[in-house]
Design an enzyme around this catalytic site. Structure first.
Site, PDB file in Angstrom:
ATOM      1  CG  ASN A 188     -34.752 -27.679   9.953  1.00 59.58           C
ATOM      2  OD1 ASN A 188     -34.353 -27.103  10.963  1.00 59.58           O
ATOM      3  ND2 ASN A 188     -33.965 -27.973   8.941  1.00 59.58           N
ATOM      4  CB  CYS A 239     -31.700 -25.144   8.768  1.00 58.99           C
ATOM      5  SG  CYS A 239     -30.291 -25.456   7.685  1.00 58.99           S
ATOM      6  N   GLY A 253     -27.746 -39.304  13.912  1.00 55.48           N
ATOM      7  CA  GLY A 253     -27.358 -38.460  12.787  1.00 55.48           C
ATOM      8  C   GLY A 253     -25.983 -38.792  12.270  1.00 55.48           C
ATOM      9  CB  THR A 254     -22.772 -37.075  12.935  1.00 56.22           C
ATOM     10  OG1 THR A 254     -23.359 -35.785  12.765  1.00 56.22           O
ATOM     11  CG2 THR A 254     -21.368 -37.043  12.405  1.00 56.22           C
TER      12      THR A 254
HETATM   13  C1  LIG Z   1     -24.626 -33.279   6.764  1.00 57.38           C
HETATM   14  C2  LIG Z   1     -25.781 -32.915   7.636  1.00 57.38           C
HETATM   15  C3  LIG Z   1     -26.969 -32.472   7.049  1.00 57.38           C
HETATM   16  C4  LIG Z   1     -28.060 -32.121   7.839  1.00 57.38           C
HETATM   17  N1  LIG Z   1     -29.232 -31.724   7.250  1.00 57.38           N
HETATM   18  C5  LIG Z   1     -30.308 -31.441   8.027  1.00 57.38           C
HETATM   19  C6  LIG Z   1     -31.568 -31.101   7.459  1.00 57.38           C
HETATM   20  O1  LIG Z   1     -31.735 -31.080   6.253  1.00 57.38           O
HETATM   21  N2  LIG Z   1     -32.594 -30.806   8.294  1.00 57.38           N
HETATM   22  C7  LIG Z   1     -32.468 -30.835   9.656  1.00 57.38           C
HETATM   23  O2  LIG Z   1     -33.408 -30.565  10.380  1.00 57.38           O
HETATM   24  N3  LIG Z   1     -31.293 -31.174  10.225  1.00 57.38           N
HETATM   25  C8  LIG Z   1     -30.219 -31.479   9.445  1.00 57.38           C
HETATM   26  N4  LIG Z   1     -29.036 -31.838  10.044  1.00 57.38           N
HETATM   27  C9  LIG Z   1     -28.952 -31.892  11.497  1.00 57.38           C
HETATM   28  C10 LIG Z   1     -29.136 -33.320  12.011  1.00 57.38           C
HETATM   29  O3  LIG Z   1     -30.392 -33.813  11.662  1.00 57.38           O
HETATM   30  C11 LIG Z   1     -28.978 -33.360  13.544  1.00 57.38           C
HETATM   31  O4  LIG Z   1     -29.924 -32.489  14.133  1.00 57.38           O
HETATM   32  C12 LIG Z   1     -27.599 -32.936  13.999  1.00 57.38           C
HETATM   33  O5  LIG Z   1     -26.627 -33.429  13.110  1.00 57.38           O
HETATM   34  C13 LIG Z   1     -27.267 -33.405  15.411  1.00 57.38           C
HETATM   35  O6  LIG Z   1     -27.304 -34.795  15.529  1.00 57.38           O
HETATM   36  P1  LIG Z   1     -25.991 -35.723  15.371  1.00 57.38           P
HETATM   37  O7  LIG Z   1     -24.947 -35.148  16.258  1.00 57.38           O
HETATM   38  O8  LIG Z   1     -26.450 -37.091  15.765  1.00 57.38           O
HETATM   39  O9  LIG Z   1     -25.613 -35.649  13.941  1.00 57.38           O
HETATM   40  C14 LIG Z   1     -27.952 -32.206   9.247  1.00 57.38           C
HETATM   41  C15 LIG Z   1     -26.765 -32.654   9.828  1.00 57.38           C
HETATM   42  C16 LIG Z   1     -25.695 -33.018   9.038  1.00 57.38           C
HETATM   43  C17 LIG Z   1     -24.439 -33.500   9.717  1.00 57.38           C
END
Ligand SMILES: Cc1cc2nc3c(=O)[nH]c(=O)nc-3n(C[C@H](O)[C@H](O)[C@H](O)COP(=O)(O)O)c2cc1C
Ligand SMILES: Cc1cc2nc3c(=O)[nH]c(=O)nc-3n(C[C@H](O)[C@H](O)[C@H](O)COP(=O)(O)OP(=O)(O)OC[C@H]3O[C@@H](n4cnc5c(N)ncnc54)[C@H](O)[C@@H]3O)c2cc1C
Ligand SMILES: Cc1cc2nc3c(=O)[nH]c(=O)nc-3n(C[C@H](O)[C@H](O)[C@H](O)COP(=O)(O)OP(=O)(O)OC[C@H]3O[C@@H](n4cnc5c(N)ncnc54)[C@H](O)[C@@H]3O)c2cc1C
Ligand SMILES: Cc1cc2nc3c(=O)[nH]c(=O)nc-3n(C[C@H](O)[C@H](O)[C@H](O)COP(=O)(O)O)c2cc1C
Ligand code: FES
Ligand code: FES
Lengths: 303, 256, 303, 256
Positions: free
Chosen positions: C127, C130, C265-266
């Site tokens: 990652n 972030c 993800g979300t």
């Molecule tokens: C609450 C939350 C926590 C996240 N924590 C991480 C993380 O620890 N490491 C990471 O690489 N991405 C993290 N992400 C990003 C997600 O893995 C993803 O890349 C991003 O949410 C876009 O995808 P989505 O729209 O399907 O959620 C997080 C996202 C959310 C919403």
């Protein structure tokens, strides 16, 4: 009633609510719905040196809380504007700005020069951030050096208020904002659209003729707000905020983040009376919270 | 024509078959005049995946009941939601939008060709022609008998001929294969799927008949400001929402 | 029934549907709702060398068709993971990947090294994107040189599949993707969250304790799709697509754009059964359209 | 406890005053056991500006009618929409979530202090205590008489004392000013606005009474995976949705 008078540098607006280029035509299209002279400023459709037919259709895709457009700066060129449209916009009793677009620096300069002569156009918005044209456009706005170059060139020929419209498709928007300021911009407006794409899974084809296009609407508001906050702390010239503003609450968030004025874009398609509702809503908010003037809340985010 | 934005009240929402429904909306004020071919933009604000308004043709304006009729095909998220609207609900609508079908010469013979939900604007056109003392011929096509809609309403304004692709009603085949086309008409108005309209256009050109078609396009604003809805014409890109939706086919750059 | 077997380079997944880091815990939280072993791959929460308490609360703001988070990589550190969590994740009969985050290159390297020894972790997702940590994090992913540097350093100590997660907060994501590829990444995943901001107009304060945070959800899908399309044409390694995928149709759009696998993800927050619904929906789509394998649609957008 | 996601059916939606409403949902299957203090996450999918689920406490589970009761305050977009839901509507719900209030020692004297919509989880707690043969005392506070809700229901499980800020009912003032607090209790359970709960916590600490509070936080998932809902505790950041919503106040890092 709180005072909404807004100074963008030396450019005075009756209130801080403007319309975003490409979403409000030349203003009169909304005259059936609202008193367009009540708006703080009207920024007309992107205008180029020569007539442009724009991109092939389909040009639009609906997305979650937003839309992607690929209009590609369709317009009849600056001479047509001056001859046929300017006489009408001159009659509108508010600030009318022209959004100037181009593919080369010479184009931008030539267009700006022509508009400089128009008495009733107090300012231009230099669009260095259009994602929908093959050459120029966004390319200028995604690199500090080229942003400086084009703003600098236009500055030399354009003596009135020069607003520069920034692209959000960059790693560090403050860098581009500072370049624009350094080259003499009087204000910056942000954001233009984010580069996006839509696919039709059934036809397995892109929805837009151009494959990618510009994303706008409430979906981009969090990004716009963040950028306005960053830029307003990075430059000394006024910042005009836009991106997904649908109502007065959204607008107030932009003021708190540091915008001196705001623009309403895509919201005009959903509700053609948005502008006046936002103006009224801002007044109510200021009055309800005991503020005397819109300037009392600009940049007043309590961090 | 002056445009309005107002909250109209659903007075009836009637399923016509498993895909189509007839939505009737009324206004507190007297509805303004609307011309055949014009459309409205409907806000669907109780639907999480719909952001933009939806363009829908004016199907009919019932002056006695002050009602605007929309004939709608359930095709996606927005129209699905609309099909659940119940009497009493308020709906925000922009109207009337766009240009309209032109008025034909007095006493000319007029053919109105509609396919699928494209029949929608032709009912108001029938009413309009009647007021001009013209009795049109309707040629309405659909996939199957159950998709032929509002036939009795159309019959109020002229003779109705039909085709169905499966032969369950009227002549079997496409509208352009119907025997009535062996007659000579002075003017053709058409609305329906693009392939159908192109076939009608080809027939009209070949037979030297003046023809107007009502087009669709992806629309964001409906009032000519976003420039998203352009159609390629001999005069360049023109907006379907303001320069159309009705175009004379000779102005279109259709490959036919 | 179409074959969903997916090869990410040499890493075999039973299907192309993975879970996005930080949105699926360690998997077992979803066991009441679905058979988690049915998922193609589970990417666990961002793991750092040392325990991290994460950011202060509030950490979340709802936005139009999305949300902003400011979790800040709260986790108990890699040693805790190995001792207490790994034994449980090892029992899940699917690929479990660790998302490795860090503030310095040494941190990344030390964490990756420890995970390299774990038999049941076939890959890491690095990652470098972030937005919610003060040092490192996204900074690595927004510049090609530093992206190269960190990937290169980890590559030297990590022999298994190395997936690098890219940031969308850049001018040209293909440049970063190529840097990752050049440094030896086996695949790239994109997008991480977009930097956004939310303000409460009533309190005049930022909603998040950290002012800005990461935007995710369907609002970002058009941007994610565009970037996946750009990157898949710029690199030869497989691309894992994510950003706003809510259902099988969304997933198929990403495959058509060039993604070899996707992440959810979300959407897991809205419907904890999304993953299996998407898997089923992909199968139905392939079957209905006469495709024998998921590989038949990857990158098959008809432009 | 096993968690479920299912479509529950609205059986009743009753406005209690201009801000509060009582929503009753039933399931085709027998509802699982739910503990006092637990909550559910409700999907509001017919509302354009709501994206995430909404957390709501289990107000009561009526085993005879197989109904889950939610006591809801109309505060924003989502709860506004919920207030319009009608009997027969399907609602997707995740349940039961979170921990619960602990079981007090037999025969201890228990005080349940609720403020505003924070009274919601206390009804199920009353029922639960009754089954443990404990008769609690309720102390319920609200701004005004009309905001005191479900008093008759509470009265089924114990004595109900009330305060209103404007003195229109019960003792005038805040719950922490109520005369009943001069009595000595073994255990206090509280739910309500944070300032109220902090005042209750301060009272409990001062009087050396064990106290549990049900907290709120901004939630995205409700099941412990997003880590968005943390509360600062003596053990670091803990998730309100899984380690809570009920915390013993001695574990909280509240400045009181
Ligand atoms: C609450 C939350 C926590 C996240 N924590 C991480 C993380 O620890 N490491 C990471 O690489 N991405 C993290 N992400 C990003 C997600 O893995 C993803 O890349 C991003 O949410 C876009 O995808 P989505 O729209 O399907 O959620 C997080 C996202 C959310 C919403
Ligand atoms: C001027 C005009 C008049 C119209 N009049 C009528 C009418 O009287 N009755 C009626 O039922 N429909 C009419 N339509 C079409 C109608 O606007 C669309 O069917 C509607 O917008 C679909 O919305 P949705 O949310 O249900 O579908 P969506 O969920 O938005 O889309 C579902 C599918 O339909 C496709 N689609 C969406 N909109 C269109 C479109 N405009 N043209 C072609 N494909 C589309 C999408 O690509 C998608 O594949 C008219 C359109 C125009 C431009
Ligand atoms: C574990 C738990 C149990 C709850 N139980 C109940 C209950 O039984 N009955 C009930 O009525 N409510 C309860 N709530 C609060 C309820 O979840 C919120 O009122 C609801 O989510 C608001 O949604 P909305 O869309 O109406 O408001 P929004 O439009 O989202 O917000 C309106 C305003 O309220 C604020 N707000 C939103 N959510 C919260 C929150 N969680 N805490 C504080 N302020 C907030 C927003 O910042 C905004 O200013 C509970 C919350 C939690 C975390
Ligand atoms: C259909 C459409 C056309 C646009 N045309 C222009 C344009 O000509 N020049 C320009 O600078 N921006 C143009 N924009 C961008 C908007 O002015 C605005 O920057 C963007 O839409 C974000 O604001 P919003 O979310 O409020 O719409 C256009 C946007 C849309 C949706
Ligand atoms: S829909 Fe906007 S110009 Fe036609
Ligand atoms: S709401 Fe996601 S962890 Fe609590």
């Amino acid at each position: 009633m709180a005072d909404l008078t807004t100074m963008l540098g030396s450019l005075q607006l009756k209130n801080p609510v403007m319309t975003a280029s490409g979403t409000f035509g030349y203003g009169d299209e909304f005259a059936d719905f609202i008193d367009i002279a009540a708006i703080g400023g009207i920024i007309v459709k992107g205008t180029t040196l020569h007539h442009r037919e724009g991109n092939a259709y389909p040009r639009m895709a609906e997305t979650a809380s937003g839309m992607i457009n690929a209009v590609g700066l369709q317009n009849k060129g600056v001479d047509y504007f001056i001859e046929h449209i300017y006489p009408k916009t001159s009659a509108i009793d508010t600030a009318v700005l022209v959004n100037v677009s181009g593919s080369t620096i010479d184009d931008y300069v030539a267009t700006a020069e022509k508009i400089a002569d128009l008495e009733h156009i107090p300012a231009i918005e230099l669009n260095i951030s259009c994602p929908n044209v093959k050459q120029g456009g966004m390319a200028f706005g995604t690199c500090a050096a080229s942003a400086y170059e084009v703003v600098d060139a236009v500055r030399k020929v354009y003596p009135k208020h020069l607003m520069v419209k920034l692209s959000p498709n960059v790693t560090d928007i403050t860098e581009i904002a500072r370049a624009a300021e350094g080259a003499g911009a009087d204000s910056v407006s942000l954001i233009n659209t984010l580069l996006g794409m839509a696919i039709n899974a059934n036809t397995r084809k892109p929805v837009l003729s151009t494959v990618t296009g510009g994303l706008s609407g409430p979906c981009v508001k969090p990004i716009a707000l963040r950028m306005v906050w960053q830029v307003s702390r990075a430059v000394s010239i006024p910042v005009v905020g836009l991106g997904g503003i649908m109502n007065a609450t959204d607008a107030i968030e932009f003021f708190l983040a540091g915008a001196t004025a705001i623009q309403i874009g895509t919201a005009n398609f959903i509700d053609p009376t948005t502008t006046v509702k936002v103006i009224d809503g801002i007044t109510s908010y200021l009055d309800a919270n005991g503020y005397k003037s819109i300037t009392d809340i600009i940049g007043k985010l309590e961090v | 024509m002056k445009k309005y934005m107002s909250d109209l009240i659903v007075t009836a929402n009637t399923p016509l078959n498993n895909q189509y429904f007839l939505l009737k909306l009324t206004s507190k004020e007297t509805l303004p005049a609307m011309l055949p071919g014009q459309f409205v933009e409907v806000l669907i604000d109780d639907c999480s995946n719909v952001f933009l308004r939806r363009p829908l043709s004016v199907h009919f304006v019932d002056k006695t009941s002050n009602e605007l009729w929309l004939l709608v095909q359930r095709i996606g998220k927005g129209t699905e939601k609309m099909s659940t609207w119940q009497a009493g609900q308020l709906v925000n609508v922009l109207y009337p939008l766009g240009n309209s079908f032109s008025v034909p010469e007095k006493q000319s013979s007029v053919l109105l060709i509609g396919g699928g939900v494209g029949v929608a604007p032709l009912l108001l056109l029938g009413d309009y022609l009647k007021n001009k003392a013209i009795v049109p011929v309707f040629l309405l096509g659909a996939r199957s008998k159950s998709d032929l809609l509002m036939l009795e309403e159309f019959a109020k304004y002229g003779t109705v001929y039909t085709t169905t692709e499966d032969g369950t009603y009227g002549e079997k085949g496409f509208v352009t294969q119907h025997s009535i086309l062996q007659q000579k008409f002075d003017k053709i108005y058409t609305c329906g799927p693009t392939p159908m309209m192109k076939a009608v256009a080809a027939y009209s050109l070949k037979n030297n008949i003046s023809c107007e078609a009502s087009l669709e396009n992806t629309m964001a604003c409906g009032i000519g400001v976003c420039l998203c809805c352009v159609q390629d014409t001999t005069d360049g890109h023109r907006c379907v929402c303001t320069d159309g939706p009705v175009f004379n086919i000779k102005d279109l750059k259709w490959q036919i």
